[in-house]
Design an enzyme around this catalytic site. Structure first.
Site, PDB file in Angstrom:
ATOM      1  N   HIS A  54      11.605 -74.513 -92.745  1.00  0.00           N
ATOM      2  CA  HIS A  54      11.568 -75.939 -93.070  1.00  0.00           C
ATOM      3  C   HIS A  54      10.604 -76.679 -92.152  1.00  0.00           C
ATOM      4  O   HIS A  54      10.088 -76.115 -91.197  1.00  0.00           O
ATOM      5  CB  HIS A  54      12.972 -76.557 -93.081  1.00  0.00           C
ATOM      6  N   HIS A  59      10.320 -75.707 -85.826  1.00  0.00           N
ATOM      7  CA  HIS A  59      10.229 -74.482 -86.640  1.00  0.00           C
ATOM      8  C   HIS A  59       8.806 -74.161 -87.085  1.00  0.00           C
ATOM      9  O   HIS A  59       8.566 -73.051 -87.563  1.00  0.00           O
ATOM     10  CB  HIS A  59      11.147 -74.590 -87.875  1.00  0.00           C
ATOM     11  N   ASP A 134      17.894 -73.309 -90.638  1.00  0.00           N
ATOM     12  CA  ASP A 134      18.963 -74.241 -90.266  1.00  0.00           C
ATOM     13  C   ASP A 134      19.910 -74.466 -91.443  1.00  0.00           C
ATOM     14  O   ASP A 134      20.516 -75.539 -91.570  1.00  0.00           O
ATOM     15  CB  ASP A 134      18.381 -75.578 -89.789  1.00  0.00           C
ATOM     16  N   HIS A 173      18.761 -71.326 -84.772  1.00  0.00           N
ATOM     17  CA  HIS A 173      19.143 -71.843 -83.451  1.00  0.00           C
ATOM     18  C   HIS A 173      20.274 -71.028 -82.849  1.00  0.00           C
ATOM     19  O   HIS A 173      21.127 -70.501 -83.569  1.00  0.00           O
ATOM     20  CB  HIS A 173      19.645 -73.299 -83.539  1.00  0.00           C
TER      21      HIS A 173
END
Ligand code: GBP
Ligand code: ZN
Length: 277
Positions: A54, A59, A134, A173
């Site tokens: 994304h 990122h 995410d 993450h």
């Protein structure tokens, strides 16, 4: 196929998927170009492509710099906001890099165009991998910045949740410990949550990553993958799985955010030495 886990920034992960025979490599979420270039050099691999989950900068901030170093580099993703994007992908599109196959999975909610990538190697007994960005975290899921509970329900239960149970989950993450602390609040008697939390704390003590998990495991301790379980429904006071998802996310958003609180009268008295013997 070998997946190299690279910790960057505060708690982000970048990944390098390496085809051992050809030494070709694909990066996932190239946030920090310098780190990636060093590792590519050290490993003696050739970077063929970047898969971006994304558009958040933690990122994809390294994409442009990597594209400058590798003029033929292909950069895949689903959002115009992703730097140096060359190939816009769509749901179920399949990509092939030598013996490595990628199926793009559209999972909007954290962002409106979030993509997960399901990766496997031809004629290889290793379990497949999913790079979940995410959308799915170990023990949790991403915040709903640009989407709804209905979308996250579909992402987790219908798209990711129907992949093979042995699929390894490589997420965006290291949020595992706070996620599992919340999971324990949702299901205080869960042995699966307690065991995974103890394991995650031991990993943290050694400064080791908690990725990958497996999809099969996530169904045991991740509350967002358990919205059809009675215990999770009871906790939220809802039975409709989408409503359960919605309430869980709101509760997680408000979970243990340390608030700046002025000291109460007892503390003030202590500080002023009023209780000194
Ligand atoms: C924790 O729990 O460890 N540090 C906290 C949470 C992904 S990063 C930090 C947090 O909010 N992380 C985001 C998330 O979705 N967490 C799930 C959760 O807390 O349950 N990000 O860096 C986040 O997406 C970002 C970047 C956000 C750009 C908005 C923009 Br614009
Ligand atoms: Zn994000």
């Amino acid at each position: 196929m070998r997946v190299k886990v690279i910790s960057v920034l505060e708690d982000n992960y970048m990944y390098l998927v390496i085809e051992e025979n050809t030494k070709d490599a694909i990066a996932v979420d190239a946030a920090v170009s310098k780190r990636l270039l060093e590792i590519i050099k050290r490993e003696g691999v050739t970077l063929k492509a970047i898969l971006t989950t994304h558009h958040h900068l933690d990122h994809c901030r390294g994409n442009e710099e990597l594209a400058r170093h590798h003029p033929d580099l292909r950069v895949y993703g689903a959002d115009k906001r992703i730097g140096a994007l060359t190939n816009k992908v769509s749901h179920n599109e399949e990509l092939k890099f030598g013996h490595i196959n990628v199926r793009c999975l559209f999972t909007p909610c954290h962002t409106a165009t979030h993509m997960c990538y399901f990766v496997w190697e031809d004629d290889c007994p290793d379990a497949p991998a999913v790079f979940s960005g995410d959308t799915l975290f170990i023990g949790g899921c991403g915040r709903f910045f640009e989407g709804t509970a209905d979308q996250m329900y579909k992402n987790l239960m219908q798209i990711l949740g129907t992949l093979p149970k042995e699929t390894k989950v490589f997420c965006g993450h290291e949020h595992t410990i706070p996620n599992l602390k919340f999971a324990l609040k949702v299901e205080p008697d869960s042995e699966a949550v307690k065991a995974k939390l103890a394991w995650a704390k031991a990993r943290d003590d050694e400064d080791l990553p908690t990725v990958p998990s497996t999809l099969g495991e996530e169904f045991y301790y991740n509350p967002f993958m358990r919205v059809t379980e009675e215990s999770v429904q009871k906790f939220t006071g809802k039975t409709d799985p989408v409503e359960v998802m919605d309430v869980l996310r709101t509760m997680k958003d408000n979970f243990k955010k340390p608030k700046e609180r002025p000291p109460g009268p007892a503390l003030v008295a202590l500080e002023w030495g009023l209780f000194r013997p």
